[in-house]
Design an enzyme around this catalytic site. Structure first.
Site, mmCIF file in Angstrom:
data_model
loop_
_atom_site.group_PDB
_atom_site.id
_atom_site.type_symbol
_atom_site.label_atom_id
_atom_site.label_comp_id
_atom_site.label_asym_id
_atom_site.label_seq_id
_atom_site.Cartn_x
_atom_site.Cartn_y
_atom_site.Cartn_z
ATOM 1 N N ASP A 289 -7.466 115.609 11.074
ATOM 2 C CA ASP A 289 -7.067 114.623 11.099
ATOM 3 C C ASP A 289 -8.152 113.601 11.347
ATOM 4 O OD1 ASP A 289 -4.935 116.089 11.490
ATOM 5 O OD2 ASP A 289 -5.129 116.572 13.357
ATOM 6 N N ASP B 243 -12.643 117.308 10.950
ATOM 7 C CA ASP B 243 -11.596 118.126 10.857
ATOM 8 C C ASP B 243 -10.639 117.496 9.784
ATOM 9 O OD1 ASP B 243 -10.216 115.941 12.354
ATOM 10 O OD2 ASP B 243 -9.675 118.231 14.022
ATOM 11 N N GLU C 58 -12.170 108.064 17.319
ATOM 12 C CA GLU C 58 -10.288 107.979 17.895
ATOM 13 C C GLU C 58 -10.450 109.280 19.279
ATOM 14 O OE1 GLU C 58 -7.751 108.570 16.442
ATOM 15 O OE2 GLU C 58 -6.584 110.702 16.712
#
Ligand code: 0RA
Length: 650
Positions: A516, A514, A439
């Site tokens: 996200d 986290d 990501e």
């Protein structure tokens, strides 16, 4: 009654036989301990949980016979399992063939039901049909307590399958039942710590499949934090389908339930359509999940397609010889549970979870043909809703075909058309290679620099992610975030996905620790679950575990920790660390390439977690809740199950 030995041979004749039997039994147990895999498939954590399933199945059989309505499963300190039922109690008298008690026969003789049948004792389907003796052989010790006559409480203890003494009276009790307590043998199992959630899913399923049976699971390992769940479903498989559709919007109000029987076989099917685009069919034979499908599923699918096509023609939704509705069309948005019971189930396939009995196919087919046609005739409003769903699926399929053709043509022109962002590895043998799906561009950059390019490929993701739960295959192709994954893996997607063609045998999702990151992991898992299920089944999907803390004391080499507890332990071990020696990473992007390699990518140091799809029903529920369009329950779920959501990410 004498406390001692119920099985003392009386005549010389019997004594001889007893000796020979005893040797045979010991040899049998020895064989199980030598090759446990042959009997329970695996000695991994899955095998460990199989043991519980096996013992619970025996009690469920007693419930199916109509004599037991509550099974209690306790996890005791020391990873010991206790299964208690309120059935008739295993017969305690002398078994005619062995001279020992029936209890001893059940717990020491392999396939007790087949060979030593009689006495009304039938061996259960069991997960691998292996029975209680295999569990006993693979346990450090087992204790069986039985009250069969409503007066005497009898007990026998075994160690690694061998009786410590014959069944003996230890007290009195005024109700019948069987309690089995066992401790799986650490010499046999790689892992001996039970997972509460796995047992919970297993027992919930068992309760769904036996309407009216209560099953209670209690975790007593930590006296300060006792966990308990109890399952009871009056509606059986119909309740199961309601559960599968929790938080989905049904296309028709009520679950459709059908049942039938012929000779010694019976079938129960419950179905309900929802407005998603996915099918979710769970099948069982003798309460054993048949993940690989088989004759019962085939019979169901064939009949469903035929019945709905006939009905569509009759109602002029499609014209004769017009484009027919395919199986995929009529199963779009379908949640179904198929449960068959039969005398001699044949389990085939790679994992022995495919039902091979062909007589079941015709039974299921003719039952569905008759019952579902009649239902649709009597419920035209429901019928119309189902037809509209199937016809719209057919239209989407046509659109998808065109979209696919377009992408195929493109890749045919440029055979090496790998995604531009992909940094591929040098080795082309999938068995050696891994791909990191990362990501964020900055983390992607670090990963590209830090990797071992020989066998590690990096694919950074960017752009807005598609919400997979609501997407149809045709839209997946147009999505700029998922398309590169499909191309990089090189094995197609959806019904065309071929796991043999996958270019990497480790697909590692690497995202921040986290919220996200958690969302991304969930989305990618949903995508793999929906459109590349065999990839998960093959065990190719992993989650990377980047550290949360870096701990540096003076000139010592840096240490890394995955959570706060581990961080504190390291600080303690080092005898304290100045505050500026502890760095908390906010994201992967904060690590330089060397750190990323050292902590998260180097096979020698890293921890990666294999994604298991042990319970598709549980995964389906979580994915739907997390990503479905019903915002209320979703928020509630996340708030309530924050712990489970992180588990899911694993
Ligand atoms: C066969 C006959 C009878 C009881 C059982 C099996 C039985 C087996 C298990 C295994 C776990 N729990 C169980 N409960 C019962 C009784 C036959 C009779 O009394 O007529």
């Amino acid at each position: 009654m004498s406390e001692e030995i119920l099985n003392t041979p009386t005549s010389e004749e019997e004594k001889k036989e007893y000796g020979a039997d005893q040797i045979q039994i010991l040899e049998g147990l020895e064989a199980v301990r030598k090759r446990p895999g042959m009997y329970i498939g695996t000695t991994s954590i899955r095998g460990l949980h199989h043991l519980v399933h096996e013992i619970v199945d025996n009690a469920v059989d007693e419930a199916l016979a109509g004599f037991c309505n509550h099974i209690k499963v306790d996890i005791l300190p020391g990873e010991i399992i206790r299964v208690e039922d309120n059935g008739r109690g295993i017969p305690t008298g002398k078994h005619p063939k062995t001279g020992t008690s029936t209890v001893e026969v059940v717990y020491t003789i392999l396939h007790a039901g087949g060979k030593f049948g009689g006495d009304g004792y039938k061996v259960s389907g069991g997960l691998h049909g292996v029975g209680a003796s295999v569990v006993n052989a693979l346990s450090e010790w087992t204790e069986v307590e039985v009250c069969h006559d409503g007066t005497d409480l009898m007990k026998q203890r075994f160690e690694r399958g061998v009786p410590c003494y014959s069944l003996k009276k230890i007290g009195e009790r005024d109700y019948t039942g069987t309690t089995v307590t066992f401790k799986p043998d650490p010499e046999i199992f790689e892992e001996t710590v039970f997972e509460y959630d796995t047992l919970k899913a297993l027992l919930r399923e068992a309760a769904f499949l036996t309407a009216g049976l209560r099953i209670t699971l209690t975790d007593l390992r930590n006296p300060e934090e006792v966990e308990q769940d109890s399952f009871y479903y009056e509606g059986g498989v119909a309740s199961f389908v309601e559960y599968l559709n929790t938080n989905k919007t049904p296309v028709h109000d009520k679950v459709i339930f059908m049942k039938g029987a012929r000779d010694d076989s019976s079938v129960e099917i419950a179905i309900q359509y929802n407005d998603t685009y996915n099918e979710n069919i769970l099948s069982f034979a003798n309460n054993v999940r048949t993940t690989e499908g088989g004759m019962h599923e085939t019979g169901f699918k064939t009949a469903l397609t035929r019945v709905i096509n006939d009905y569509a023609k009759k109602k002029n939704f499609i014209k004769d010889n017009d484009k027919v509705l395919t199986g995929d069309d009529v199963r779009e948005g379908l949640a179904a549970v198929i449960s068959v019971k039969l005398r001699e189930p044949q389990f085939e396939g790679q994992t022995k979870t495919k039902l091979g009995n062909s007589e079941i196919r015709t039974l299921v087919d003719s039952m569905v043909q008759e019952k579902l046609s009649a239902f649709l005739e009597e419920n035209p409003v429901v019928g119309k809703a189902i037809l509209e769903k199937a016809v719209s699926a057919a239209r989407a399929r046509e659109a998808a075909r065109k979209a696919k053709e377009a992408t195929r043509r493109k890749s045919a022109l440029d055979s090496a058309s790998l995604p531009g962002k992909l940094a591929d590895c040098q080795d082309k043998n999938p068995e050696n290679t891994e791909i990191y799906i990362v990501e964020g561009d900055s983390a992607g950059g670090s990963a590209k620099q830090g990797r071992d390019r020989k066998y590690q490929a990096i694919l950074p993701l960017w752009g807005k992610m598609l919400n997979v739960e609501k997407a149809r295959v045709d839209r997946i192709f147009g999505n700029d975030r998922l398309a590169p994954i499909i191309t990089a893996l090189g094995a197609g997607v959806g019904s065309e996905f071929d796991v043999e063609k996958v270019r990497y045998h480790k697909v590692i999702i690497m995202a921040d620790a986290d919220v996200d990151g958690s969302h991304i992991r969930c989305l990618l898992l949903t995508f793999f679950f929906r459109f590349m299920k065999p990839l998960i089944e093959a065990g190719y999907v992993y989650i990377a575990q980047p550290p949360l803390y870096k701990i540096q004391k003076g000139k010592l080499p840096p240490r890394y920790a995955f959570d706060e507890k581990a961080m504190q332990e390291i600080v303690e071990e080092l005898g304290g660390v100045p505050e500026d020696g502890i760095q908390r990473y906010k994201g992967l992007g904060e690590m330089n390439p060397e750190q990323l390699w050292e902590t998260t990518m180097d096979p020698a140091n890293r921890t990666i977690l294999k994604v298991e799809m042990a319970d598709a029903a549980a995964a389906d529920e979580a994915f739907t809740l997390l990503m479905g369009d019903m915002v209320g329950p979703r928020r509630e779920y996340i708030e309530k199950h924050a712990k489970y959501v992180t588990n899911l990410d694993i």
